[in-house]
Design an enzyme around this catalytic site. Structure first.
Site, mmCIF file in Angstrom:
data_model
loop_
_atom_site.group_PDB
_atom_site.id
_atom_site.type_symbol
_atom_site.label_atom_id
_atom_site.label_comp_id
_atom_site.label_asym_id
_atom_site.label_seq_id
_atom_site.Cartn_x
_atom_site.Cartn_y
_atom_site.Cartn_z
ATOM 1 C CG HIS A 86 56.545 30.574 -15.073
ATOM 2 N ND1 HIS A 86 55.432 30.775 -15.246
ATOM 3 C CD2 HIS A 86 57.016 31.246 -13.760
ATOM 4 C CE1 HIS A 86 55.063 31.715 -14.383
ATOM 5 N NE2 HIS A 86 55.677 32.045 -13.472
ATOM 6 N NE ARG A 140 49.533 31.040 -13.120
ATOM 7 C CZ ARG A 140 50.247 30.394 -12.381
ATOM 8 N NH1 ARG A 140 50.103 29.630 -11.473
ATOM 9 N NH2 ARG A 140 51.501 30.918 -12.609
#
Ligand code: FAD
Length: 607
Positions: free
Chosen positions: A244, A264
């Site tokens: 990740h 995000r």
């Protein structure tokens, strides 16, 4: 085996995360007698840590969304290596599974007109993650657990399974016969238990603890992967491990802890030490058509998705993790060896606290950083394994009759890279299918397979072996060395020389592990527990390294410095790993991918 606790069931589900609970509920609903077994307390499975949401093309925010678009995104995210049939079933059934969770009491965040709200995540064409703030996994587990308890399903918690049994007299299961049960121990007392059951559903999650920096908890030692192999099943896609892009990098005690992609999705951007929004420099050819290449276009996307392409910060995870890795390597990293993730300068403190409450508290309490005022420091962390037990797409049965797998322990669904949000939906869709099919299989079995006294004796002896060795090595030292090898030599960027070294190192660790010893007795003894887990971590690590060495291309979660591009030949192949019964080394073979039917192929031609 006199004195050993014995139980008889139709279906034994190993694992009480989303996949295991959903499987157990489905098996119970089909009329089977079911047991759920889990290593920690019920409710503490990995799924509870999931933050961002459940991907399902419900079309609540964008009417153009439907299963075909979700299917296409999933296949493209996995760089077309996914089992197409699993990706299709997943996209088709996920909305129904989310609605069912709501019916069972899950309280999702809502749109202004009262529908289940959906958020943006990398690689998804439309906002499609059903969520509860950034605590979606908690709500999912709460709901499923409540239902399982209401249905009075038997639960064996703080219990570890160490072996699966097969009945050799039942010829139809291939060599070794059909599944006949499982063996394990109560963590507290160390006492053994035998389950007799014609079917077992593996729902044991992932393998992250084989790496040094990981978002995964202590339970992720690849037990299900290893149990399946030892029982004669095969694994696929093991070279694909997802790093990740955003884990915490500071302070050291929490290095690797996840920073959800929702940061995000909700407007956060990545910057290097020079303050540059660097993701624009890393847009790969494969995603150029759908990715904004200027800041203006990227900014426009948050409010008008029809006329703007997606910001590059929302490229699939493998792309973003590699970009961050390159920035750090090029000397443009933050003081603690990460990059900056900034939402403070882009959204109001109120918005951040409401949409990302866990992230706010996580940084405040663990790093003394107020994310409404300052950027976070983040870097890649080992997060998810795409590889797992090879199963039939419709039934989730492995090549061993009676052995099923669902959730992170199963392979195929995500190909070379999983899109965010596609795991929680995978657990629901395939957990249900596995439980349902296992129940019917079990209830149709006329002659129940049996577990012999010799098998139980051998399983007990194997589990007690670490107590027999005197003056051997401590399992913690071997685990630390394994994590170091995997992190250094089988990480985000791989080379032939390093992978060869890793395999040689793993062989040495396997030899050392044969001679490890544990002190004390069987009552709650973490050293002994680790000694047993370690055998699983070693075989899983060998699978990852062996498959990574074999695959001479870069695709999704597997990046080879010496073969930096994808290759069409490799793109048509799966690597299948097995553990021959007369050997302690894994075997690898090539296998063509299942061929996608033409009506689905056209979805890719149109784009
Ligand atoms: P788990 O939930 O891990 O459950 C495994 C179970 O197996 C546990 O009960 C464990 O005790 C048991 N077990 C293991 N070995 C044994 C054994 N030998 N004997 C007995 N029991 C055993 N995915 C998304 O889709 N959306 C997200 O927003 C998201 N956020 C995430 C955030 C974090 C921090 C992490 C780490 C992952 C996230 N993921 C997310 C991924 C997702 O949470 C996992 O892939 C998923 O929860 C795995 O579920 P599972 O049911 O397969 O296994």
């Amino acid at each position: 085996d006199t004195g050993i606790e014995r139980h008889e069931y139709d279906v034994v589900v190993i694992g009480a995360g989303g996949a295991g609970l959903r499987a157990a509920i489905a098996a119970h609903d089909a009329g089977a007698r079911v047991a759920i077994v889990c290593k920690s307390l019920l409710g503490k499975a990995h799924t509870v840590m999931a933050e961002g949401g459940i991907a399902a093309a419900m079309g609540n925010l964008y009417a153009d969304d439907n299963w075909r678009v979700h299917f296409r995104d999933t296949m493209r995210g996995g760089k077309m290596l996914n089992n197409w049939r699993m990706a299709q079933l997943h996209a088709q059934e996920a909305p129904e599974r989310v609605l069912e969770l709501e019916e069972w009491g899950a309280l999702f965040d809502r749109t202004a007109d009262g529908l289940i709200s959906q958020r943006d995540f990398g690689g998804h064409r439309y906002a499609r993650l059903a969520h509860v703030g950034d605590r979606t996994g908690l709500e999912m587990i709460r709901t499923l657990q409540q239902r399982a308890v209401d249905l009075d399903i038997d639960v064996f918690m703080e219990f570890t399974v160490t072996e699966l049994f097969r009945d050799p007299s039942t010829g139809s299961g291939g060599t070794g016969g059909r599944i006949s049960g499982a063996f394990g121990y109560w963590r507290e007392t160390g006492r053994f238990v035998v389950f007799e059951s014609p079917t077992v559903v593996l729902a044991t999650g992932g393998i992250g603890k084989s790496y040094q920096v990981t978002s995964n908890s202590w339970e992720y030692t690849g037990d299900g992967h290893a149990l399946a192999m030892r029982a004669g099943a095969s694994l696929i896609n093991m070279e694909f491990v997802q790093f990740h892009p955003t884990g915490m990098v500071w302070p050291p005690s929490v290095k690797g802890l996840l920073v959800t992609e929702s940061v995000r999705g909700d407007g956060g951007v990545l910057k290097n030490a020079e303050g540059e929004r660097f993701m624009f420099d890393y847009i790969p050819e494969f995603f150029k058509k759908e990715t904004a290449d200027t800041i203006e276009e990227a900014e426009g996307w948050y409010t008008d998705k029809k006329n703007h392409r997606r910001p590059p910060e929302l490229l699939p995870r493998d792309e973003v993790a590699r970009a961050i890795n390159s920035e750090i390597k090029a000397g443009r990293g933050s003081p603690h060896g990460g990059v900056y993730l900034d939402i403070a300068s882009r959204r109001s403190p109120d918005f951040i606290r409401r949409r990302l409450p866990s992230m706010y508290h996580q940084f405040k309490e663990l790093a003394d950083v107020d994310i409404t005022q300052e950027p976070m420091e983040v870097g890649p962390t080992c997060h998810y394994v795409m590889g797992g037990v090879e199963v039939d797409a419709d039934t989730e049965q492995s090549i061993v009759e009676g052995l099923y797998a669902a959730g992170e322990v199963a392979g195929g669904m995500h190909g070379s890279n999983r899109l965010g949000g596609n795991s929680l939906s995978d657990l629901l869709v395939f957990g249900r299918r596995a439980g349902h099919n296992a129940a019917y299989h079990s209830m149709r079995t006329k002659q129940r397979p049996t577990v012999s006294a010799e098998q139980v004796k051998a399983a007990s002896a194997a589990a007690l072996h670490p107590f027999e060795v005197e003056g051997g090595e401590n399992p913690y030292t071997i685990q630390t060395d394994l994590q170091d090898v995997m992190q250094r030599l089988v990480g985000i960027i791989r080379t032939e020389a390093e992978l060869r070294d890793s395999l040689a190192e793993i062989e040495r660790l396997k030899e050392r592990a044969k001679r490890l010893s544990v002190e004390g007795h069987r009552q709650y003894n973490p050293g002994w527990h680790l000694a047993l887990d370690l055998a699983n971590m070693l075989v899983v690590s060998e699978c990852i390294a062996k498959a990574a060495l074999e695959r001479q291309e870069s695709r999704g979660g597997h990046t080879r410095d010496d073969y930096p591009t994808p290759d069409d030949g490799w793109g048509a192949l799966n690597l299948v790993l097995t553990l021959p019964s007369d050997s302690d080394s894994v075997d690898l073979k090539h296998q063509p991918l299942p061929v996608m039917p033409d009506d689905l192929k056209t979805l890719f031609e149109e784009s």
